[in-house]
Design a protein around this motif. Structure first.
Motif, short mmCIF file in Angstrom:
data_model
loop_
_atom_site.label_atom_id
_atom_site.label_comp_id
_atom_site.label_asym_id
_atom_site.label_seq_id
_atom_site.Cartn_x
_atom_site.Cartn_y
_atom_site.Cartn_z
N GLY A 8 -2.26 67.14 54.18
CA GLY A 8 -3.13 68.27 54.49
C GLY A 8 -4.18 68.01 55.54
O GLY A 8 -4.86 68.93 55.98
N PRO A 10 -5.59 66.81 59.42
CA PRO A 10 -5.08 66.91 60.79
C PRO A 10 -4.24 65.71 61.19
O PRO A 10 -3.24 65.86 61.91
CB PRO A 10 -6.36 67.02 61.63
N ARG A 13 -0.75 66.15 59.88
CA ARG A 13 0.02 67.13 60.64
C ARG A 13 0.47 66.56 61.98
O ARG A 13 1.61 66.79 62.41
CB ARG A 13 -0.81 68.41 60.83
N ARG A 14 -0.41 65.83 62.67
CA ARG A 14 -0.03 65.22 63.94
C ARG A 14 1.08 64.18 63.75
O ARG A 14 2.02 64.11 64.54
CB ARG A 14 -1.26 64.56 64.58
N ALA A 16 3.26 63.99 61.23
CA ALA A 16 4.50 64.65 60.84
C ALA A 16 5.19 65.29 62.04
O ALA A 16 6.42 65.18 62.21
CB ALA A 16 4.21 65.70 59.77
N TRP A 17 4.41 65.95 62.91
CA TRP A 17 4.98 66.59 64.10
C TRP A 17 5.58 65.54 65.04
O TRP A 17 6.69 65.70 65.53
CB TRP A 17 3.91 67.40 64.81
N SER A 188 1.33 63.04 70.67
CA SER A 188 0.89 63.51 69.36
C SER A 188 0.65 62.40 68.34
O SER A 188 -0.25 62.52 67.50
CB SER A 188 1.92 64.49 68.78
#
Length: 402
Positions: A8, A10, A13-14, A16-17, A188
């Motif tokens: 959850g 940032p 998310r970075r 995972a992307w 990323s």
């Protein structure tokens, strides 16, 4: 040392992307040739087993290179190794699209396999180091989802574009897509914060691999990698040959469209990986393999709808089992996690290379029944290994990141 990455945030998310983009690129490049095996057989005048070398040489060289690249990442760092790998494999795919001879094409595909080796084991080690224990199951599932999405997209695009503009232009398009993914990854992925580079005494490297075989569970997980991936690649290698022939007589585009079922693998890897975190890997792994066996059995039907359903079910089972087994390796390895991941993936891709080509013998001598019987036998052994893992006494696993 900074805190580990939580779900959850940032940073999650970075990460995972970026790793989804890396998995997407690697597997699009690796498997773009799979639906084209019948095309290569016709264009270069080779048989089904020989045409499978365009995939098997890549996976075979990738498997061997994993054992070298993983220790190198201990010295050079996780992210730099993965960045070089992604750019090199994309560029080699563009070169392969222009090669005029079969043997030249195979050489470039083998070199691409070497280049790809920088992502799989290093990505798993990166997650094991950077993710909190509560996040690793979901993160690994997302990584494998990127793998499956890349595998699906590479196969689908190469097959469809081959009908429209030819296989060379199709491979060139895959190479350009991989370049874009490499740029996204470089921009990323957060730099490692829980990893300290250190020089490796190369004489100690064999021991850093071999000591994992003294663990009561890891060798069984390595065996799962070899058997599951070998059977899965065999299924996809030769289903195209079956469906191109009467009574189905499908086009190359229609056969490529079958790879849309990889979306089922994308979903199942994440869901089953999360379920394993909640209910335990011992309870989930053998159920996933049993699911894959049921799918293999369905492909023996004559109905095209049942064949496709069987491919879907087998794909769901395979990706679920792989998600559980691969994350389990990262948790059991108390030391030298990158090497443990490399051993798992070495046998994973070795199974793809050796068993994927061996399946051509069964197809040539016994048709699809021979292929299904071969894959079914592999998965029965994998099921026995999973049941063995389920009854092993609990052993210390790598502690969750603080």
């Amino acid at each position: 040392m900074q805190d580990s990455i939580e779900v959850g945030t940032p940073a999650f998310r970075r990460t995972a992307w970026a790793l989804a983009a890396a998995g997407f690129s690697t597997f699009a490049v690796l498997y773009a040739v799979q639906p084209l095996l019948p095309v290569f057989a016709e264009a270069f005048g080779v048989g089904p087993a020989a045409s499978s070398l365009s995939l098997s040489l890549s996976t075979g060289l990738l498997a061997v290179a994993l054992l070298v690249v993983s220790p190198l990442s201990e010295v050079w760092g996780r992210k730099p190794v993965m960045v070089v790998s992604l750019f090199a494999s994309a560029l080699l795919t563009l070169v392969a699209a222009a090669m005029p001879t079969w043997h030249g094409f195979l050489v470039v595909r083998a070199l691409a396999g070497l280049a790809m080796s920088g992502v799989p084991a290093v990505a798993m080690a990166y997650l094991s180091e950077e993710m909190h224990g509560r996040a690793i199951g979901l993160a690994m599932g997302l990584l494998i989802s990127g793998n499956s999405l890349g595998g699906m997209t590479g196969r689908l695009l190469s097959g469809a574009l081959t009908d429209l503009v030819g296989w060379r232009a199709a491979l060139a398009a895959i190479g350009l897509l991989a370049l874009a993914a490499a740029v996204a990854f470089q921009r990323s992925l957060p730099a490692s914060t829980r990893f300290t580079p250190h020089p490796l005494p190369w004489r100690a490297v064999p021991g850093s691999f071999l000591h994992h075989f003294r663990d009561a569970g890891l060798p069984w997980l390595f065996a799962e990698a070899f058997l599951l991936m070998g059977g899965f690649v065999t299924l996809y290698n030769y289903i195209g040959f079956r469906l191109l022939d009467p009574p189905y007589s499908l086009s190359q585009t229609a056969i490529a469209a079958i790879f849309v079922v990889y979306l089922a693998g994308t979903a199942s890897s994440t869901m089953v990986g999360h379920a394993a975190s909640l209910f335990g890997r011992r309870r989930v792994l053998w159920l996933a393999i049993l699911t894959a066996l049921a799918g293999i059995a369905l492909t023996l039907a004559e109905s095209l709808a049942l064949i496709i359903l069987g491919i879907v079910v087998a794909t769901v089972g395979f990706f679920g089992a792989h998600s559980v087994a691969s994350s389990w390796v990262g948790r059991r390895a108390l030391t030298d996690r990158a090497q443990a991941s490399s051993l798992y993936l070495f046998l994973y891709y070795l199974g793809s290379s050796v068993l994927g080509t061996a399946g051509g013998w069964f197809f040539a001598h016994a048709g699809w029944a021979g292929v299904a019987g071969f894959v079914g036998a592999l998965y029965l052994v994998a099921l026995a290994a999973a049941l063995r893992l389920s009854v092993l006494p609990p052993l210390p696993e790598a502690p969750p990141s603080p």
